[in-house]
Design a protein around this motif. Structure first.
Motif, mmCIF file in Angstrom:
data_model
loop_
_atom_site.group_PDB
_atom_site.id
_atom_site.type_symbol
_atom_site.label_atom_id
_atom_site.label_comp_id
_atom_site.label_asym_id
_atom_site.label_seq_id
_atom_site.Cartn_x
_atom_site.Cartn_y
_atom_site.Cartn_z
ATOM 1 N N TYR A 36 0.826 -1.208 0.000
ATOM 2 C CA TYR A 36 0.000 0.000 0.000
ATOM 3 C C TYR A 36 0.864 1.263 0.000
ATOM 4 O O TYR A 36 0.571 2.227 -0.724
ATOM 5 C CB TYR A 36 -0.912 -0.012 1.229
ATOM 6 C CG TYR A 36 -1.953 1.080 1.266
ATOM 7 C CD1 TYR A 36 -3.216 0.877 0.710
ATOM 8 C CD2 TYR A 36 -1.689 2.316 1.865
ATOM 9 C CE1 TYR A 36 -4.185 1.878 0.743
ATOM 10 C CE2 TYR A 36 -2.657 3.315 1.904
ATOM 11 C CZ TYR A 36 -3.892 3.091 1.348
ATOM 12 O OH TYR A 36 -4.851 4.086 1.376
ATOM 13 N N TRP A 37 1.948 1.259 0.790
ATOM 14 C CA TRP A 37 2.736 2.464 0.999
ATOM 15 C C TRP A 37 4.008 2.532 0.167
ATOM 16 O O TRP A 37 4.501 3.623 -0.107
ATOM 17 C CB TRP A 37 3.124 2.585 2.475
ATOM 18 C CG TRP A 37 1.956 2.679 3.389
ATOM 19 C CD1 TRP A 37 1.433 1.684 4.179
ATOM 20 C CD2 TRP A 37 1.115 3.818 3.616
ATOM 21 N NE1 TRP A 37 0.343 2.131 4.871
ATOM 22 C CE2 TRP A 37 0.116 3.437 4.552
ATOM 23 C CE3 TRP A 37 1.113 5.128 3.133
ATOM 24 C CZ2 TRP A 37 -0.860 4.327 4.993
ATOM 25 C CZ3 TRP A 37 0.146 6.017 3.574
ATOM 26 C CH2 TRP A 37 -0.834 5.611 4.490
ATOM 27 N N LEU A 163 7.808 8.843 -2.103
ATOM 28 C CA LEU A 163 6.604 9.576 -2.491
ATOM 29 C C LEU A 163 6.764 10.170 -3.879
ATOM 30 O O LEU A 163 7.805 10.756 -4.195
ATOM 31 C CB LEU A 163 6.339 10.692 -1.475
ATOM 32 C CG LEU A 163 4.992 11.410 -1.560
ATOM 33 C CD1 LEU A 163 3.837 10.451 -1.268
ATOM 34 C CD2 LEU A 163 4.965 12.584 -0.581
ATOM 35 N N ALA A 164 5.723 10.007 -4.688
ATOM 36 C CA ALA A 164 5.702 10.574 -6.037
ATOM 37 C C ALA A 164 5.060 11.950 -6.012
ATOM 38 O O ALA A 164 4.071 12.181 -5.310
ATOM 39 C CB ALA A 164 4.933 9.658 -6.983
ATOM 40 N N LEU A 171 10.632 11.617 -4.534
ATOM 41 C CA LEU A 171 11.704 11.629 -3.549
ATOM 42 C C LEU A 171 11.674 10.331 -2.758
ATOM 43 O O LEU A 171 10.598 9.778 -2.493
ATOM 44 C CB LEU A 171 11.542 12.810 -2.579
ATOM 45 C CG LEU A 171 11.701 14.213 -3.170
ATOM 46 C CD1 LEU A 171 11.422 15.261 -2.089
ATOM 47 C CD2 LEU A 171 13.099 14.420 -3.751
ATOM 48 N N THR A 172 12.850 9.849 -2.399
ATOM 49 C CA THR A 172 12.917 8.657 -1.568
ATOM 50 C C THR A 172 12.558 9.023 -0.130
ATOM 51 O O THR A 172 12.560 10.199 0.257
ATOM 52 C CB THR A 172 14.328 8.057 -1.576
ATOM 53 O OG1 THR A 172 15.229 8.959 -0.925
ATOM 54 C CG2 THR A 172 14.797 7.787 -3.010
#
Length: 210
Positions: A36-37, A163-164, A171-172
């Protein structure tokens, strides 16, 4: 708001008030769902949060647990198994803990009213830990700083996920955590510290995973 001026001074430069509150934000089972994450950072976060909770309870300082009730369909929705606290948090819940339930990023917009409780307890210093570093932890720390609290954020007692963003930008989790540290420090919202330094300031042994 009243700040307790009787602090525990120590050689690592951190002074902890006897009633400094530890906020443990959204440490819920739903965040273990990698499908999910996506990828996360800082596998030591849970061990460090555990050590802080133990130190706070041993020293008689207050612990505030924050639980996120997300929208239907989310793994953090109130009717989902993922809404529950992770076992190590649930096992450490004590009578001295306050439970705040929220539906947004800031722990100050929840039930019961966190600021009102802190004021009633005469608490002016907060240590903010939990999940996610750049979301609910950072938002809560920023708002706490705006409200005049002395805020410390042990970055190694938090974690987040890749996160996109727009137009292919992404970014990581490590990059996002670094950005949070810069935002909080550079913006004078909070002091970014380590779990080990907080444990030393609390008088507890350094039970921390590197």
């Amino acid at each position: 708001m009243t700040t307790n001026e009787n602090t525990n001074e120590n050689t690592n430069g951190i002074e902890l008030a006897p009633n400094a509150a530890l906020l443990v934000i959204d440490v819920q089972k739903g965040f273990d769902d990698a499908s999910y994450w996506g990828p996360r950072n800082n596998p030591a976060a849970e061990a460090n949060i555990s050590a802080l909770m133990d130190a706070w309870q041993e020293s008689g300082r207050p612990v505030v647990l924050v639980q996120h009730a997300s929208r239907p369909g989310s793994v953090l929705a109130a009717d989902q198994p993922g809404y529950a606290f992770k076992d190590f948090v649930a096992d450490r819940v004590g009578q001295e803990s306050l439970l705040v339930t929220k539906t947004v990023n800031s722990s100050f917009y929840g039930t019961p009213d966190l600021a009102a409780w802190l004021t009633a307890q005469g608490i002016g210093q907060l240590v903010v830990s939990g999940i996610q570093t750049n979301m609910c932890v950072e938002t809560t720390a920023r708002m706490a700083g705006n409200l005049g609290y002395d805020v410390l954020v042990p970055l190694d007692a938090t974690h987040t996920f890749d996160l996109a963003g727009p137009d292919g930008l992404g970014l990581t989790a490590d990059q996002l955590a670094a950005a949070t540290a810069v935002n909080l420090h550079g913006g004078h919202f909070a002091r970014v510290v380590t779990t080990a330094r907080l444990l030393a300031a609390s008088g507890a042994p350094a039970r921390v995973t590197a």
